[in-house]
Design an enzyme around this catalytic site. Structure first.
Site, mmCIF file in Angstrom:
data_model
loop_
_atom_site.group_PDB
_atom_site.id
_atom_site.type_symbol
_atom_site.label_atom_id
_atom_site.label_comp_id
_atom_site.label_asym_id
_atom_site.label_seq_id
_atom_site.Cartn_x
_atom_site.Cartn_y
_atom_site.Cartn_z
ATOM 1 N N CYS A 2 29.876 -12.361 -12.677
ATOM 2 C CA CYS A 2 30.612 -11.283 -12.018
ATOM 3 C C CYS A 2 30.502 -10.079 -12.940
ATOM 4 O O CYS A 2 30.456 -10.260 -14.159
ATOM 5 C CB CYS A 2 32.099 -11.588 -11.901
ATOM 6 S SG CYS A 2 32.507 -12.726 -10.587
ATOM 7 N N ARG A 18 33.651 -4.184 -8.428
ATOM 8 C CA ARG A 18 33.283 -5.501 -8.954
ATOM 9 C C ARG A 18 32.347 -6.235 -8.009
ATOM 10 O O ARG A 18 32.408 -6.081 -6.801
ATOM 11 C CB ARG A 18 34.529 -6.329 -9.212
ATOM 12 C CG ARG A 18 35.291 -6.887 -7.996
ATOM 13 C CD ARG A 18 34.997 -8.355 -7.649
ATOM 14 N NE ARG A 18 34.861 -9.291 -8.707
ATOM 15 C CZ ARG A 18 35.837 -10.077 -9.154
ATOM 16 N NH1 ARG A 18 37.015 -10.031 -8.608
ATOM 17 N NH2 ARG A 18 35.590 -10.935 -10.108
HETATM 18 C C1 LIG Z 1 34.196 -17.526 -9.304
HETATM 19 C C2 LIG Z 1 35.481 -16.871 -9.819
HETATM 20 C C3 LIG Z 1 35.107 -15.932 -10.895
HETATM 21 C C4 LIG Z 1 33.911 -15.092 -10.493
HETATM 22 C C5 LIG Z 1 33.003 -15.012 -11.657
HETATM 23 O O1 LIG Z 1 33.322 -14.413 -12.650
HETATM 24 N N1 LIG Z 1 31.848 -15.678 -11.571
HETATM 25 C C6 LIG Z 1 30.919 -15.724 -12.672
HETATM 26 C C7 LIG Z 1 30.618 -17.163 -13.095
HETATM 27 S S1 LIG Z 1 29.656 -17.254 -14.578
HETATM 28 O O2 LIG Z 1 30.511 -16.944 -15.697
HETATM 29 O O3 LIG Z 1 28.568 -16.337 -14.469
HETATM 30 O O4 LIG Z 1 29.187 -18.612 -14.634
HETATM 31 C C8 LIG Z 1 36.466 -17.935 -10.292
HETATM 32 C C9 LIG Z 1 37.698 -17.344 -10.930
HETATM 33 C C10 LIG Z 1 38.883 -18.314 -10.611
HETATM 34 C C11 LIG Z 1 38.222 -19.479 -9.943
HETATM 35 C C12 LIG Z 1 39.085 -20.360 -9.040
HETATM 36 C C13 LIG Z 1 40.277 -20.905 -9.798
HETATM 37 O O5 LIG Z 1 39.843 -21.497 -11.022
HETATM 38 C C14 LIG Z 1 41.063 -21.950 -8.984
HETATM 39 C C15 LIG Z 1 40.201 -23.044 -8.364
HETATM 40 C C16 LIG Z 1 39.718 -24.074 -9.393
HETATM 41 C C17 LIG Z 1 38.890 -25.180 -8.733
HETATM 42 O O6 LIG Z 1 38.441 -26.064 -9.723
HETATM 43 C C18 LIG Z 1 37.681 -24.551 -8.062
HETATM 44 C C19 LIG Z 1 38.150 -23.566 -7.021
HETATM 45 C C20 LIG Z 1 39.040 -22.452 -7.604
HETATM 46 C C21 LIG Z 1 39.599 -21.696 -6.398
HETATM 47 C C22 LIG Z 1 38.230 -21.486 -8.509
HETATM 48 C C23 LIG Z 1 37.011 -20.903 -7.778
HETATM 49 C C24 LIG Z 1 36.203 -19.947 -8.670
HETATM 50 O O7 LIG Z 1 35.652 -20.654 -9.754
HETATM 51 C C25 LIG Z 1 37.098 -18.836 -9.216
HETATM 52 C C26 LIG Z 1 37.575 -17.987 -8.053
#
Ligand SMILES: C[C@H](CCC(=O)NCCS(=O)(=O)O)[C@H]1CC[C@H]2[C@@H]3[C@H](O)C[C@@H]4C[C@H](O)CC[C@]4(C)[C@H]3C[C@H](O)[C@]12C
Length: 330
Positions: A2, A18
């Site tokens: 992100c 974002r």
């Molecule tokens: C994908 C989101 C963040 C976006 C982001 O920064 N992606 C980059 C990933 S990386 O670094 O490049 O690998 C994250 C932030 C919080 C996360 C959520 C929260 O952790 C709450 C739950 C946790 C569960 O295990 C999965 C679904 C979920 C609902 C998650 C889905 C997803 O992983 C979220 C929404």
């Protein structure tokens, strides 16, 4: 993956943009939460009430809405981004603190505070908790970008059991590692510039440019978090956003597009599902307009917080566009 940026127009409007990068998912929808909205704190089971109305991208998970990003009626914005391998949470409720699960911190910030200086006081009371039986909290690894209408922008991280707040002078956030690492890494790109380099002789060999953009050679083009941070930082700090909110919104989406991930280009760590930019959003803190486009519908949508009844009883959800729409010209 992100990436987030802040921008300012010459009319002093502050924007926050974002990309939300994840494997394809269906549970997203822009949501409006009114004032005095009652909900249950997932850590303590206490009844909670919102002070301010919030507009942002909601994610529904286990019958619970969490906010990936949003802006409130006072022009405070908060975005959450992944911080894998570095974030640490408290595992105990503390009676003298406000106990909030990591995935609910953005909503807590947006629904209770009007400025960063108010929030700084509030953070002294915050205990970010992942209880041992809360798998959702335990698997959440995130940090936050918070901005307000004064132009201030901060990054909040909880690592090594300590909360750190950074003043975000560069106006960018990406994923791991921690924010201070990214700032140090920027020094390696000190030579990258918008201007064309001068011709130069190496021995008897004359070196010259043959297209625009030679000053930006060295800017990374891959999708790793450090590279997205550097590219977004260069673009954000060299872009000409124009005078109006309208022109700044266009430039904000151009920058986000430059660090966005097309479907299939990046696999996730298990290699099973691809990662992609699920949506890109741009929020204006002064007007509280939420602009966004999705991976399958690149037409910009806009939702105005102030067109809604902020004292309504329940949550309002807006349809998430999934089909391509185009404008016919004949
Ligand atoms: C994908 C989101 C963040 C976006 C982001 O920064 N992606 C980059 C990933 S990386 O670094 O490049 O690998 C994250 C932030 C919080 C996360 C959520 C929260 O952790 C709450 C739950 C946790 C569960 O295990 C999965 C679904 C979920 C609902 C998650 C889905 C997803 O992983 C979220 C929404």
């Amino acid at each position: 993956m992100c990436t987030a940026i802040t921008l300012k127009t010459s009319e002093n409007h502050h924007l926050v943009g974002r990309n939300f990068d994840i494997h394809p998912m269906n549970d997203l929808s822009v949501a409006l939460v009114p004032r005095e909205f009652e909900y249950v704190n997932r850590v303590t089971n206490e009844e909670m009430k919102t002070k301010y109305a919030v507009l942002g991208m909601g994610l529904f998970y286990e019958n619970h809405i969490l906010f990936c990003d949003g802006v409130n009626e006072k022009g405070l914005s908060c975005l959450m981004l992944q911080l894998s391998k570095f974030s640490t949470w408290s595992h105990k409720i503390r009676k003298d603190k406000v106990n909030i699960a990591p995935y609910d911190v953005a909503f807590w910030v947006l629904s209770n505070f009007s400025t960063i200086s108010e929030l700084m006081e509030g953070l002294k009371q915050l205990n970010i908790v992942a209880l041992p039986d809360d798998q959702t909290a335990l698997s959440t690894e995130i940090h936050w970008l918070v901005s307000d209408t004064s132009g201030q922008s901060i990054v909040i991280e909880r690592t090594r059991d300590k909360l750190t707040v950074y003043n975000n002078k560069v106006g960018v956030l990406a994923n791991s590692p921690t924010f201070d690492w990214h700032l140090n890494n920027l020094d390696r790109y000190i030579n990258v510039k918008s201007d064309q380099p001068e011709e130069i002789k190496w021995g008897q060999q004359m070196l010259s440019t043959y297209s625009n953009g030679f000053g930006t050679i060295g800017l990374p083009g891959d999708f790793s978090s450090p590279s997205r941070f550097v590219k977004a930082a260069f673009l954000r700090n060299h872009v000409n956003v124009g005078d109006s909110e309208e022109s700044a919104i266009s430039e904000c989406f151009h920058i986000l597009d430059n660090v966005a991930i097309p479907r299939g280009v990046v696999d996730n760590s298990t290699g099973k599902e691809c990662f992609l930019t699920q949506y890109s959003a741009c929020l204006c803190l002064e007007t509280q307009l939420y602009y966004y486009k999705t991976s399958s519908n690149q037409q910009i949508q806009v939702i105005d917080l102030n067109k809604e009844n902020l004292d309504a009883k329940g949550l309002k959800l807006f349809p998430y566009p999934t089909r391509l729409t185009v404008q016919d010209q004949n």
